[in-house]
Design a protein around this motif. Structure first.
Motif, PDB file in Angstrom:
ATOM      1  N   ILE A 236      34.759  39.452  43.996  1.00  0.00           N
ATOM      2  CA  ILE A 236      35.684  40.375  43.327  1.00  0.00           C
ATOM      3  C   ILE A 236      35.188  40.774  41.945  1.00  0.00           C
ATOM      4  N   SER A 237      34.539  39.848  41.254  1.00  0.00           N
ATOM      5  CA  SER A 237      34.086  40.149  39.893  1.00  0.00           C
ATOM      6  C   SER A 237      33.126  41.335  39.877  1.00  0.00           C
TER       7      SER A 237
ATOM      8  N   TYR B  16      35.236  44.490  40.251  1.00  0.00           N
ATOM      9  CA  TYR B  16      35.880  44.812  38.974  1.00  0.00           C
ATOM     10  C   TYR B  16      34.879  45.453  38.008  1.00  0.00           C
ATOM     11  N   ALA B  17      33.683  44.863  37.940  1.00  0.00           N
ATOM     12  CA  ALA B  17      32.662  45.378  37.024  1.00  0.00           C
ATOM     13  C   ALA B  17      32.265  46.803  37.400  1.00  0.00           C
TER      14      ALA B  17
ATOM     15  N   ILE C 238      34.136  49.086  38.992  1.00  0.00           N
ATOM     16  CA  ILE C 238      35.234  50.001  38.648  1.00  0.00           C
ATOM     17  C   ILE C 238      35.266  50.247  37.143  1.00  0.00           C
ATOM     18  N   GLU C 239      35.103  49.193  36.368  1.00  0.00           N
ATOM     19  CA  GLU C 239      35.128  49.333  34.908  1.00  0.00           C
ATOM     20  C   GLU C 239      33.972  50.207  34.418  1.00  0.00           C
TER      21      GLU C 239
ATOM     22  N   THR D 246      44.264  46.234  36.909  1.00  0.00           N
ATOM     23  CA  THR D 246      43.462  46.141  38.127  1.00  0.00           C
ATOM     24  C   THR D 246      43.834  44.858  38.852  1.00  0.00           C
ATOM     25  N   GLN D 247      44.070  44.968  40.152  1.00  0.00           N
ATOM     26  CA  GLN D 247      44.492  43.809  40.925  1.00  0.00           C
ATOM     27  C   GLN D 247      43.828  43.842  42.295  1.00  0.00           C
ATOM     28  N   ALA D 248      43.446  42.668  42.786  1.00  0.00           N
ATOM     29  CA  ALA D 248      42.830  42.565  44.111  1.00  0.00           C
ATOM     30  C   ALA D 248      43.703  41.700  45.010  1.00  0.00           C
TER      31      ALA D 248
ATOM     32  N   VAL E 143      41.839  46.650  46.473  1.00  0.00           N
ATOM     33  CA  VAL E 143      41.719  46.649  45.017  1.00  0.00           C
ATOM     34  C   VAL E 143      42.580  47.779  44.478  1.00  0.00           C
TER      35      VAL E 143
ATOM     36  N   PHE F 175      44.062  49.789  41.202  1.00  0.00           N
ATOM     37  CA  PHE F 175      43.798  50.010  39.782  1.00  0.00           C
ATOM     38  C   PHE F 175      44.389  51.348  39.353  1.00  0.00           C
TER      39      PHE F 175
END
Length: 208
Positions: A90-91, A94-95, A97-98, A111-113, A155, A157
């Motif tokens: 998941i990390s 997230y990275a 998307i960011e 942001t939530q998974a 995910v 967001f």
């Protein structure tokens, strides 16, 4: 008539010539023919060696082709492994998307998974007017997994900015090797600030 001595001399010369000719033929047979035989044997051996070399080179080409195919298959497998990794990771999502939100000049919110792996689709959806209802405890059809060997993560967001920036962000995510499916997009606009808020749900997969 020739004198007897001359006749004997002629016979002697003929005999000498015949003997010399026979010796010459014998020398040719015993000296020249073995050399020719040796040459022919060497030539045959060289021809066999060349044939063996050609066969070896053909086999080497086949082996080289197999090695190249294995390398190509390995690269394809690496891409598949990245598209559908063997863990949620998941990390990394997230990275991604960011990074893409920042590159598109969008403001990234919450942001939530949600891991859907254990959510088995047993729902019975019944139409009720313009809406739907579900039996108690059932999961939605949206949570149905494409394969029993895959896990899925939704995910969720929120980003705020321009439509062009949002499209650019989605294109950047699409260019990544990881597999994503767009599940939903909801947007609200702020006429005063001239920005749009996009609530997005992306689904990604991993191997169980």
């Amino acid at each position: 008539m020739l004198p007897l001595s001359n006749a004997n001399s002629t016979k002697t010369n003929l005999a000498t010539f015949a003997i010399t000719l026979i010796l010459t033929i014998l020398i040719a047979i015993f000296l020249l023919f073995p050399k020719y035989g040796t040459y022919k044997a060497a030539k045959d051996a060289m021809s066999n060696a060349q044939s063996s070399l050609d066969s070896t080179l053909d086999k080497q080409k086949t082996i080289d082709g197999l090695i190249e195919k294995m390398k190509s298959d390995s690269e394809e497998l690496q891409r598949v492994d990245y598209a559908i990794p063997d863990k949620p990771d998941i990390s990394t999502v997230y990275a991604l998307i960011e990074t893409q939100a920042k590159a598109a000049a969008l403001s990234l919110g919450a942001t939530q998974a949600v891991d859907l792996t254990d959510q088995i689709d047993t729902s019975t959806i019944v139409g009720v007017g313009n809406g739907t209802s579900m039996t108690p405890g059932a999961k939605t059809q949206q949570n149905k997994l494409p394969s029993a060997t895959l896990g899925a993560i939704d995910v969720n967001f929120t980003v705020t900015g321009s439509l062009e920036g949002y499209v650019s962000m989605l294109q950047g995510i699409q260019r990544s090797l990881r597999l994503f499916d767009i599940q939903s997009i909801d947007l609200t606009s702020d006429s005063e600030k001239k920005v749009i808020t996009f609530k997005t749900t992306l689904r990604t997969y991993y191997q169980k």
